[in-house]
Design an enzyme around this catalytic site. Structure first.
Site, mmCIF file in Angstrom:
data_model
loop_
_atom_site.group_PDB
_atom_site.id
_atom_site.type_symbol
_atom_site.label_atom_id
_atom_site.label_comp_id
_atom_site.label_asym_id
_atom_site.label_seq_id
_atom_site.Cartn_x
_atom_site.Cartn_y
_atom_site.Cartn_z
ATOM 1 C CB SER A 49 4.243 -14.174 -51.258
ATOM 2 O OG SER A 49 4.454 -15.719 -50.774
ATOM 3 N N GLY A 75 -4.545 -12.737 -47.891
ATOM 4 C CA GLY A 75 -4.858 -12.114 -49.228
ATOM 5 C C GLY A 75 -3.695 -11.769 -49.867
ATOM 6 C CG ASN A 125 2.473 -18.606 -52.432
ATOM 7 O OD1 ASN A 125 1.635 -19.231 -52.558
ATOM 8 N ND2 ASN A 125 2.265 -17.469 -51.273
ATOM 9 C CB CYS A 128 -1.812 -18.514 -51.279
ATOM 10 S SG CYS A 128 -2.717 -17.420 -50.291
ATOM 11 C CB ILE A 188 1.652 -28.654 -47.094
ATOM 12 C CG1 ILE A 188 1.514 -28.678 -45.559
ATOM 13 C CG2 ILE A 188 1.742 -29.912 -47.697
ATOM 14 C CD1 ILE A 188 0.203 -29.439 -44.930
ATOM 15 N N GLY A 262 6.900 -21.550 -39.350
ATOM 16 C CA GLY A 262 6.266 -20.258 -39.372
ATOM 17 C C GLY A 262 5.337 -20.207 -37.872
#
Length: 296
Positions: A49, A75, A125, A128, A188, A262
């Site tokens: 991202s 983060g 995104n 997060c 998700i 992932g």
């Protein structure tokens, strides 16, 4: 086991070579690593991202293996606009690359999208769970989701919106993305989670809180895909804990037109090729015959 044909049409506006994409945040920071995953069998790839300003992310520990998955609080570290030079060679090859972007407002989403005029598609995104002011912090608001989607859709590219499971009704958020012009919904992102070290008497993550991915969240992802298939008319991309061909089939039965993988890559870099070997056959059925069949 059911065997599928490889896709012959675009999914969510993106021409994929199979039904499996590399999820955002995994080996997505360089063109070389993304190219490698395409060579290793991914049907498409999502970048790390990218946001409006460079971010170092949270201090470590930021990724901890746990039973049934991975706990992380990265983060949203990213090089921001500098990434345009990194990804340009891969985009020039017309590879199936989806640029993942984030921002705190619709204007910031539009700003970042404007840096990538050659992007085949964008993934927003809005999910997060551990970046203050970004991701799920704004992705739980249907109005903001719709406005962010509209802002990026104005560039005329396919737009996928990645949703958080950490909401009361994911269908409401999915419909907001669809109303904003989204071409697909991704469900998700990670589930809010944490662990505490009993020896050190403190949280194991540097950020204290993080998100859980991996096989433990697969049933949650299946339910989210099922609900979104009922609530929306655009394609749903399933993501969360997928590691086998049977997982892919289950996601499709719930309503997924394609899937993202992932965490499984951490254990097996060849996971896409391994799943494809079990999933596809020349005499396989079209995926469309399977997608959403559990709703009948």
């Amino acid at each position: 086991m059911i065997k599928l044909q490889t896709p012959t049409e675009k999914i969510g506006g993106v021409p994929l070579t199979n039904h499996m994409l590399l999820a955002a945040g995994v080996l997505g920071t360089t063109a070389a690593s993304l190219s490698r995953m395409l060579r290793l069998g991914a049907g498409g790839v999502i970048t790390k991202s990218i946001g409006p300003e460079p971010k170092d992310g949270h201090h470590g520990p930021s990724l901890i293996p746990v039973s049934g998955g991975i706990l992380n609080a990265m983060g949203l570290p990213n090089p921001s606009q500098e990434f345009t030079g990194e990804i340009a060679p891969l985009l020039a090859e017309n590879a199936p690359v989806v640029i993942s972007i984030f921002g705190g407002t619709p204007a910031e989403f539009a700003k970042v999208a404007g840096w990538f005029p050659d992007a085949p598609a964008f993934e927003l995104n809005l999910s997060c769970p551990h970046a203050e002011g970004y991701g799920a912090a704004i992705g739980a608001n249907p109005r903001v989701v719709r406005e962010c989607t509209e802002a990026v859709k104005a560039f005329g590219k396919p737009v996928w919106v990645k949703l958080t499971p950490n909401v009361a009704d994911i269908g409401v958020i999915g419909r907001a993305a669809e109303e904003g012009g989204a071409d697909a919904i991704v469900a998700i992102n990670t589930v809010k989670a944490m662990r505490i070290s009993t020896g050190m008497r403190r949280p194991v993550l540097g950020n204290k809180f993080g998100g859980l991915s991996g096989t433990a969240v697969f049933p949650i992802a299946v339910r989210a895909v099922y609900d979104l298939y009922e609530a929306c008319t655009i394609p749903v991309i399933g993501c969360g804990g997928i590691s086998t061909a049977d997982n892919v089939l289950e996601m499709m039965m719930a309503g997924a037109a394609a899937v993202e993988i992932g965490s499984a890559v951490y254990d097996n870099i060849n996971v896409f090729a391994d799943i494809a070997e079990d999933l596809y056959a020349p005499n396989g059925i079209p995926a469309g015959e399977l997608v959403g069949c559990a709703h009948d």
